[in-house]
Design a protein around this motif. Structure first.
Motif, PDB file in Angstrom:
ATOM      1  N   ALA A   2       0.892  -1.222  -0.027  1.00 38.79           N
ATOM      2  CA  ALA A   2      -0.043  -0.054  -0.077  1.00 38.79           C
ATOM      3  C   ALA A   2       0.790   1.338   0.077  1.00 38.79           C
ATOM      4  CB  ALA A   2      -1.014   0.042   1.103  1.00 38.79           C
ATOM      5  N   HIS A   3       2.242   1.232   0.017  1.00 44.69           N
ATOM      6  CA  HIS A   3       3.107   2.297  -0.032  1.00 44.69           C
ATOM      7  C   HIS A   3       4.382   2.080  -0.426  1.00 44.69           C
ATOM      8  CE1 HIS A   3       4.238   6.162   1.999  1.00 44.69           C
ATOM      9  NE2 HIS A   3       5.404   5.688   1.777  1.00 44.69           N
ATOM     10  N   ALA A   4       4.893   2.280  -1.752  1.00 42.64           N
ATOM     11  CA  ALA A   4       5.885   2.069  -2.295  1.00 42.64           C
ATOM     12  C   ALA A   4       6.474   3.102  -3.075  1.00 42.64           C
ATOM     13  CB  ALA A   4       6.152   0.761  -3.092  1.00 42.64           C
ATOM     14  N   HIS A   5       7.797   3.156  -3.494  1.00 45.54           N
ATOM     15  CA  HIS A   5       8.379   4.095  -4.555  1.00 45.54           C
ATOM     16  C   HIS A   5       9.029   3.318  -5.623  1.00 45.54           C
ATOM     17  CE1 HIS A   5       7.460   7.367  -1.674  1.00 45.54           C
ATOM     18  NE2 HIS A   5       7.746   6.443  -0.459  1.00 45.54           N
ATOM     19  N   THR A   6       8.431   2.776  -6.591  1.00 45.64           N
ATOM     20  CA  THR A   6       8.677   1.976  -7.362  1.00 45.64           C
ATOM     21  C   THR A   6       9.953   2.560  -8.346  1.00 45.64           C
ATOM     22  OG1 THR A   6       6.901   0.785  -7.587  1.00 45.64           O
ATOM     23  CG2 THR A   6       8.253   0.416  -9.418  1.00 45.64           C
ATOM     24  N   GLY A   7       9.582   3.597  -8.733  1.00 51.01           N
ATOM     25  CA  GLY A   7      10.575   4.319  -9.529  1.00 51.01           C
ATOM     26  C   GLY A   7      12.026   4.495  -8.939  1.00 51.01           C
ATOM     27  N   ARG A   8      11.796   4.859  -7.637  1.00 51.31           N
ATOM     28  CA  ARG A   8      13.166   5.069  -7.094  1.00 51.31           C
ATOM     29  C   ARG A   8      13.726   3.616  -6.617  1.00 51.31           C
ATOM     30  NH1 ARG A   8      14.305   9.913  -4.403  1.00 51.31           N
ATOM     31  NH2 ARG A   8      13.139  11.660  -4.785  1.00 51.31           N
ATOM     32  N   PHE A   9      13.062   2.843  -6.472  1.00 54.91           N
ATOM     33  CA  PHE A   9      13.579   1.399  -6.285  1.00 54.91           C
ATOM     34  C   PHE A   9      14.370   0.813  -7.540  1.00 54.91           C
ATOM     35  CE2 PHE A   9      12.915  -3.184  -6.272  1.00 54.91           C
ATOM     36  CZ  PHE A   9      13.657  -3.505  -5.506  1.00 54.91           C
ATOM     37  N   GLY A  10      13.412   0.912  -8.450  1.00 57.17           N
ATOM     38  CA  GLY A  10      14.064   0.392  -9.791  1.00 57.17           C
ATOM     39  C   GLY A  10      15.333   1.411 -10.335  1.00 57.17           C
ATOM     40  N   LEU A  11      15.388   2.831  -9.995  1.00 55.21           N
ATOM     41  CA  LEU A  11      16.455   3.381 -10.276  1.00 55.21           C
ATOM     42  C   LEU A  11      17.597   2.873  -9.416  1.00 55.21           C
ATOM     43  CD1 LEU A  11      15.117   7.095 -10.709  1.00 55.21           C
ATOM     44  CD2 LEU A  11      15.922   5.531 -12.625  1.00 55.21           C
ATOM     45  N   GLY A  12      17.395   2.610  -8.137  1.00 55.73           N
ATOM     46  CA  GLY A  12      18.456   2.153  -7.323  1.00 55.73           C
ATOM     47  C   GLY A  12      19.084   0.741  -7.748  1.00 55.73           C
ATOM     48  N   LEU A  13      18.558  -0.111  -8.456  1.00 54.91           N
ATOM     49  CA  LEU A  13      19.009  -1.312  -8.701  1.00 54.91           C
ATOM     50  C   LEU A  13      20.520  -0.900  -9.364  1.00 54.91           C
ATOM     51  CD1 LEU A  13      15.701  -3.167  -9.866  1.00 54.91           C
ATOM     52  CD2 LEU A  13      16.874  -3.356  -7.676  1.00 54.91           C
ATOM     53  N   THR A  14      20.463   0.143  -9.969  1.00 55.14           N
ATOM     54  CA  THR A  14      21.666   0.218 -10.881  1.00 55.14           C
ATOM     55  C   THR A  14      22.827   1.344 -10.175  1.00 55.14           C
ATOM     56  OG1 THR A  14      20.647   2.075 -12.115  1.00 55.14           O
ATOM     57  CG2 THR A  14      20.561   0.043 -12.989  1.00 55.14           C
ATOM     58  N   GLN A  15      22.311   1.773  -8.808  1.00 55.88           N
ATOM     59  CA  GLN A  15      23.152   2.603  -8.087  1.00 55.88           C
ATOM     60  C   GLN A  15      23.810   1.764  -7.063  1.00 55.88           C
ATOM     61  OE1 GLN A  15      20.014   5.356  -6.312  1.00 55.88           O
ATOM     62  NE2 GLN A  15      19.775   6.306  -8.549  1.00 55.88           N
ATOM     63  N   LEU A  16      24.760   2.515  -6.386  1.00 57.60           N
ATOM     64  CA  LEU A  16      25.807   1.861  -5.352  1.00 57.60           C
ATOM     65  C   LEU A  16      24.884   1.574  -4.058  1.00 57.60           C
ATOM     66  CD1 LEU A  16      28.464   1.041  -4.460  1.00 57.60           C
ATOM     67  CD2 LEU A  16      28.737   3.474  -3.825  1.00 57.60           C
ATOM     68  N   ASP A  17      24.785   0.244  -3.717  1.00 57.95           N
ATOM     69  CA  ASP A  17      23.904  -0.375  -2.634  1.00 57.95           C
ATOM     70  C   ASP A  17      24.878  -0.345  -1.564  1.00 57.95           C
ATOM     71  OD1 ASP A  17      21.980  -1.397  -0.904  1.00 57.95           O
ATOM     72  OD2 ASP A  17      21.909  -3.390  -1.969  1.00 57.95           O
ATOM     73  N   LEU A  18      24.520   0.398  -0.584  1.00 53.17           N
ATOM     74  CA  LEU A  18      25.150   0.595   0.743  1.00 53.17           C
ATOM     75  C   LEU A  18      24.486  -0.273   1.941  1.00 53.17           C
ATOM     76  CD1 LEU A  18      26.350   4.164   0.366  1.00 53.17           C
ATOM     77  CD2 LEU A  18      27.609   2.280  -0.199  1.00 53.17           C
ATOM     78  N   SER A  19      23.414  -0.725   1.705  1.00 53.04           N
ATOM     79  CA  SER A  19      22.543  -1.149   2.832  1.00 53.04           C
ATOM     80  C   SER A  19      23.349  -2.156   3.530  1.00 53.04           C
ATOM     81  CB  SER A  19      21.164  -1.880   2.275  1.00 53.04           C
ATOM     82  OG  SER A  19      21.722  -3.051   1.212  1.00 53.04           O
ATOM     83  N   ASP A  20      24.195  -2.944   3.080  1.00 52.27           N
ATOM     84  CA  ASP A  20      24.961  -3.837   4.213  1.00 52.27           C
ATOM     85  C   ASP A  20      26.436  -3.457   4.458  1.00 52.27           C
ATOM     86  OD1 ASP A  20      26.015  -3.998   1.371  1.00 52.27           O
ATOM     87  OD2 ASP A  20      26.083  -6.240   1.460  1.00 52.27           O
ATOM     88  N   ALA A  21      26.606  -2.156   4.167  1.00 53.92           N
ATOM     89  CA  ALA A  21      27.867  -1.482   4.758  1.00 53.92           C
ATOM     90  C   ALA A  21      28.237  -1.838   6.056  1.00 53.92           C
ATOM     91  CB  ALA A  21      28.081   0.053   4.167  1.00 53.92           C
ATOM     92  N   THR A  22      29.438  -2.056   6.417  1.00 56.15           N
ATOM     93  CA  THR A  22      29.959  -2.437   7.997  1.00 56.15           C
ATOM     94  C   THR A  22      30.414  -1.188   8.418  1.00 56.15           C
ATOM     95  OG1 THR A  22      32.181  -3.051   6.864  1.00 56.15           O
ATOM     96  CG2 THR A  22      30.287  -4.898   7.100  1.00 56.15           C
ATOM     97  N   GLY A  23      30.844  -0.171   7.726  1.00 51.66           N
ATOM     98  CA  GLY A  23      31.204   1.051   8.448  1.00 51.66           C
ATOM     99  C   GLY A  23      31.677   2.280   7.475  1.00 51.66           C
ATOM    100  N   LEU A  24      32.000   3.232   7.925  1.00 52.31           N
ATOM    101  CA  LEU A  24      32.441   4.371   6.877  1.00 52.31           C
ATOM    102  C   LEU A  24      33.529   4.124   6.139  1.00 52.31           C
ATOM    103  CD1 LEU A  24      32.076   7.433   9.501  1.00 52.31           C
ATOM    104  CD2 LEU A  24      30.572   6.708   7.447  1.00 52.31           C
ATOM    105  N   ASP A  25      34.542   3.301   6.678  1.00 54.17           N
ATOM    106  CA  ASP A  25      35.588   2.810   5.624  1.00 54.17           C
ATOM    107  C   ASP A  25      35.046   1.903   4.699  1.00 54.17           C
ATOM    108  OD1 ASP A  25      37.546   4.234   7.137  1.00 54.17           O
ATOM    109  OD2 ASP A  25      38.040   2.510   8.501  1.00 54.17           O
ATOM    110  N   ASP A  26      34.034   0.998   4.843  1.00 49.05           N
ATOM    111  CA  ASP A  26      33.531   0.359   3.849  1.00 49.05           C
ATOM    112  C   ASP A  26      32.825   1.163   2.882  1.00 49.05           C
ATOM    113  OD1 ASP A  26      32.605  -2.122   2.221  1.00 49.05           O
ATOM    114  OD2 ASP A  26      30.976  -2.422   4.137  1.00 49.05           O
ATOM    115  N   ILE A  27      32.204   2.003   3.525  1.00 55.94           N
ATOM    116  CA  ILE A  27      31.584   3.044   2.461  1.00 55.94           C
ATOM    117  C   ILE A  27      32.395   3.574   1.504  1.00 55.94           C
ATOM    118  CG2 ILE A  27      29.850   4.945   2.237  1.00 55.94           C
ATOM    119  CD1 ILE A  27      28.454   4.129   4.580  1.00 55.94           C
TER     120      ILE A  27
END
Length: 543
Positions: free
Chosen positions: A61-86
């Protein structure tokens, strides 16, 4: 009568009458029979489900499909372990991009790695020739390097209404922009080309059907800081025409897309889209939904508008993106013009302001079933719960936040308010049809992951999060089917597997009531059927 398809020998949760059964009959994209009534018919195709569990297709009932789809080609930082990793990931991505190019990352979360936000000076050091913009998981803030901040004009601005430009001890921007301050950067990135959006929608929907999603609602298109293009609806129409719009989609235009209408004085259509278009236009595959209005920020970023200070930041009560009177005016004008209104309100102050405006609108200009909504509705007092029930306002919830954001949120709100946050049981007990959603890409959008957290209510760090608000699997499933359809006025089309409803069906690989609760999110999707046609069938179950 010969029908198109019979699904037999299953454990079918109809979420309507007759409750649970063993078979479905489908003709012309709709359910025409259930149980023995279905197996007693002839069909062009009969599929033996082998005892698999069948549920109505999931509805976000609440999503942002365009942003999610664009994000599939962007740099995914969701599992970054720290600033050095980022920073290391930024360096590697920069090596593949030409000088001057944008390097966009998303979903970093300091609470997940126990550190702070990336900083402008560090991004300048590691990627001086690129425009670096890293978005926080909440999408309510981001960090840019100097090239981005210069292009956005940040250095010449003191502050932004409804937003925050964070500064260091010397008064220099750190690179962190919160809430409406992000619009300075967003203006550099939009409009996104329609063709790029069409491809993003197609890529996102491919993921959606694999997760059992048959419908979603796009929470803000066309304008404001959330919109990706002033012609964003054209991208969805094009995707539909090209067969890339695979999931039933309800579009929620941002309030900023509305304009003054010059109809007859008696029309009471003072605000809307051209031609007087409002909520409900279209069909179940692509239609207009509520108008989206932003009241405040987010809990994880401590920008949600609260009545009292955040417990770990004295003096900070969050941010209202609009002055209270302007927020009230927007809600009332949209209501008077015939729109269903969806107000983003997270903190208890913002929730209260939205409820007050809805109450005034409904009292002065009554509508039989306005069905206004509060998106997120994250911090609610007992009085708010009573008011939601009284006014028929639908809270649209994101229970996977308990997992991804819960540790930070518990720290931010403190023990005295934790029972008010991310309610569910108390809403359902009050007779409120709370709708399930993801806010993707802010959180993982797989419905079974959210449903699991509705039952377990534990954070990623293992903390119990108001376990008394937990619900049963069937109640959680209702949030993601029946209630989600209700939130969009689609309850006569979607949400149940009963005669007359659209044949939007999910076949689960395992029985959700027979696996440990902690394993619900591991259940596979054996098939997704939309309008009686296979949308996802990895094991060729449907032939």
């Amino acid at each position: 009568m010969k029908i198109d398809l019979i699904l037999r020998n299953g454990h079918v949760w109809t979420m309507g009458e007759p409750g649970r059964t063993h078979a479905l009959g489908i003709l012309g994209g709709r359910i025409v029979a259930v149980g023995d009534d279905a197996t007693g018919l002839e069909a062009d195709q009969v599929v033996d489900l082998g005892g698999r569990t069948v549920v109505p297709g999931f509805h976000d009932a609440h999503a942002h499909t365009g942003r999610f789809g664009l994000g599939l080609t962007q740099l995914d930082l969701s599992d970054a372990t720290g600033l050095d990793d980022i920073y290391q990931r930024v360096v590697r991505r920069a090596a593949d991009l030409p000088d001057g190019a944008w390097l966009i990352g998303h979903s970093y979360e300091p609470a997940g790695y126990g550190g702070g936000h990336p900083r402008r000076v560090d991004l300048d050091r590691i990627a001086p020739a690129h425009r670096v913009w890293l978005k926080h998981r909440s999408e309510h803030m981001g960090v840019g390097n100097t090239l981005v901040l210069e292009d956005a004009g940040v250095f010449g601005i003191d502050q932004v209404r409804g937003g925050i430009i964070e500064r260091d001890g010397a008064g220099e921007p750190t690179g962190l922009l919160q809430e409406q301050a992000q619009a300075l950067v967003n203006d550099l990135l939009v409009p996104v080309a329609v063709r790029e959006l069409v491809e993003a929608i197609g890529a996102a929907h491919q993921r959606y059907v694999a997760e059992g999603l048959v419908a979603c609602q796009e929470a803000g298109i066309g304008g404001g800081w959330i919109g990706l293009s002033p012609v964003e609806l054209a991208a969805y129409q094009t995707a539909l025409r090209e067969g890339k719009l695979r999931v039933r989609t309800t579009l929620m235009p941002a309030y900023e897309t509305l304009r003054e209408l010059n109809g007859h004085d008696t029309d009471e259509l003072e605000l809307g889209l051209d031609l007087g278009l409002t909520t409900g236009l279209g069909d179940p595959m692509l239609r207009l939904g509520a108008v989206k209005i932003f009241a405040d920020g987010a809990l994880a970023s401590r920008t949600a508008a609260m009545t009292d200070d955040f417990s770990n930041e004295p003096g900070n009560r969050g941010v209202l993106q609009l002055e209270p009177e302007e927020l009230r005016g927007r809600i009332i004008r949209a209501h008077r013009s015939g729109w269903q209104v969806a107000t983003h309100a997270i903190g208890d102050r913002a929730v209260g302001l939205a409820i007050d405006a809805y109450r005034e609108a409904l009292t002065r200009w009554p509508q039989a079933d306005a069905r206004h909504r509060i998106e997120h509705c994250s911090v609610t007092t007992p009085e708010h719960v009573s008011a939601l029930a009284e006014l028929g306002v639908v809270p649209v919830l994101q229970n996977y936040f308990i997992h991804t954001l819960g540790d930070a949120v518990l720290s931010n709100v403190g023990p005295q308010r934790r029972d008010w946050v991310y309610r569910l049981r108390s809403l359902l007990d009050a007779g409120i049809p709370a709708a399930g959603s993801s806010d993707r890409p802010v959180a993982d959008g797989a419905p079974l992951k959210a449903i699991q957290r509705m039952l377990t209510r534990r954070t990623a760090g293992g903390q119990a999060f108001s376990p008394h608000e937990a619900v049963s699997f069937e109640e959680a499933l209702r949030c993601y089917t029946v209630n989600a359809a209700h939130s969009a006025f689609l309850e006569h089309q979607l949400g149940t597997l009963t005669p007359g409803r659209l044949a939007d069906v999910v076949v689960l690989a395992e029985d959700p009531t027979a696996v440990p609760t902690d394993s619900l999110d591991q259940i596979g999707i054996a098939a997704t059927i939309i309008g009686g046609q296979p949308a996802h069938d990895p094991d060729d179950l449907l032939g």
